[in-house]
Scaffold this motif. Sequence first.
Motif, PDB file in Angstrom:
ATOM      1  N   PHE A 132       0.840  -1.201   0.000  1.00  0.00           N
ATOM      2  CA  PHE A 132       0.000   0.000   0.000  1.00  0.00           C
ATOM      3  C   PHE A 132       0.872   1.246   0.000  1.00  0.00           C
ATOM      4  N   SER A 133       0.299   2.335  -0.483  1.00  0.00           N
ATOM      5  CA  SER A 133       0.929   3.645  -0.377  1.00  0.00           C
ATOM      6  C   SER A 133      -0.020   4.567   0.383  1.00  0.00           C
ATOM      7  N   ILE A 134       0.490   5.723   0.798  1.00  0.00           N
ATOM      8  CA  ILE A 134      -0.339   6.698   1.503  1.00  0.00           C
ATOM      9  C   ILE A 134      -0.315   8.027   0.762  1.00  0.00           C
ATOM     10  N   SER A 308     -10.347   1.361  -1.579  1.00  0.00           N
ATOM     11  CA  SER A 308     -10.434   2.376  -0.535  1.00  0.00           C
ATOM     12  C   SER A 308     -11.046   3.624  -1.148  1.00  0.00           C
ATOM     13  N   SER A 326      -8.339   5.078   5.139  1.00  0.00           N
ATOM     14  CA  SER A 326      -7.556   3.850   5.322  1.00  0.00           C
ATOM     15  C   SER A 326      -8.434   2.638   5.579  1.00  0.00           C
ATOM     16  N   TRP A 349      -9.368  -4.070   8.336  1.00  0.00           N
ATOM     17  CA  TRP A 349      -9.015  -2.727   7.887  1.00  0.00           C
ATOM     18  C   TRP A 349     -10.275  -1.863   7.923  1.00  0.00           C
ATOM     19  N   MET A 358      -3.515   3.917  12.024  1.00  0.00           N
ATOM     20  CA  MET A 358      -3.029   4.584  10.817  1.00  0.00           C
ATOM     21  C   MET A 358      -2.945   6.092  11.028  1.00  0.00           C
ATOM     22  N   ILE A 376      -4.860   5.776   2.796  1.00  0.00           N
ATOM     23  CA  ILE A 376      -4.265   4.820   1.846  1.00  0.00           C
ATOM     24  C   ILE A 376      -4.593   5.248   0.418  1.00  0.00           C
ATOM     25  N   ILE A 379      -3.164   0.012  -3.515  1.00  0.00           N
ATOM     26  CA  ILE A 379      -3.011  -1.315  -2.908  1.00  0.00           C
ATOM     27  C   ILE A 379      -2.624  -2.338  -3.971  1.00  0.00           C
TER      28      ILE A 379
END
Length: 411
Positions: A132-134, A308, A326, A349, A358, A376, A379
Amino acid sequence: MRCRMLIQTAASVSAAVLLAAVVVSSAHATIPYGGLSGGIPGGVGLGLAGPSIVPGKEYSHDMDHEITAAGTSLDPQQIVAWDGSGGVLIGGGLDYTGTRPAFTMEDDVDATANQRDHLFFPLIDDSAHLLFSIDDAANSFVPGAGLSSVTVPSAGPISLSGGSTIGGAGEISYELAGDFAAPSTQGVWATQSQINGMPFPRDIDGLEVWGPEPAASGDANKYSLDVDFNSLATAIPNDAVSVWNLSGSAYISLGQIRATVIQLLGDIPTSIEPGAINLDALMVQDVAGDPDDFGRDPDGGLDTIIFSIRQVPDPTDPSGFYATGSELFVMDAAGPLTSQFLSHGGHLWDKTYALANMTAMLPDVQGLPVRTQLDINAIEAISQSVVPEPSSIALALMGLAALAVYGWRRR
């Protein structure tokens, strides 16, 4: 059989239009795509396959850019092929421009997937690892003081309130599967320098792996645009599109996404703008009928996605958020009543987990540390790694390449 299924088998022995502006470095040039190195990916297990051995990697950047010999050039709807060692494919990667007859306006890409994302069901079963990235844009909420916007750094480490350390907005993090590790075992999978060595990415907002190698054409045939609400230039949000097919047709409507979110998070407060619900990360498993239709087979097969949404602040909520961004939702074609939160890494989650785990202490506009709710942004699923003798590596990679070409041509 699809390319990524064949790769899996072998490895277990794959808004407004922006005017283009060039972003360059005066000291360095782009690192050319160099291919895979260092081993081969395996099946599910404790080990974590590194970015330099996983085939067919593509990223979407906020804002979208094309790779040039001198750096990057802004190019809406262009995604980038990367090798995992800092190299990127100059001029390469999918460009969705002109693929939608019903909605031709250019917009940045916000999420990417393949119709048969590799390791999709093992991810749901908590036996494959999560990537995952944010987002680089987030919010802090202090009761009595309200909301404030926070810029998330592009590079980590970022220490989460739950005890883990992950990467920044321009990096990719992981969570190990609950079958093989303690709950919420998280870390950094790919740093900025591994994703794009020059210039470093600022915000990774779309991710696809396990495609053909090299990913010059890519296989991300499902995607979302940055603003779902405007996707059909309509004032009726339920008629807008959240996920498009590469063929140009609509795959999933914003109304379907909204219905799932409401089912799991409750009614959307009237104080929130209709367009606030916006798909932000995506994985797809289309197993029923026409791959361009999100539906079900008479024998019970159901198309399914994991997604998400963008963070939705709500000052009237005690937490400050209607959605933290998230939460990871699992939605199938049976409808919102069967939707659920993704269970992975030994936990759900859901909003409760996101609020407790998170968040991170990050500097606000005045440089003061504030508790920031992270969002997030992309994914994917990842396997363990296998590192055989060098001669075996060469043979295995040759086999993977041959199978990838065969599967890609058949598809």
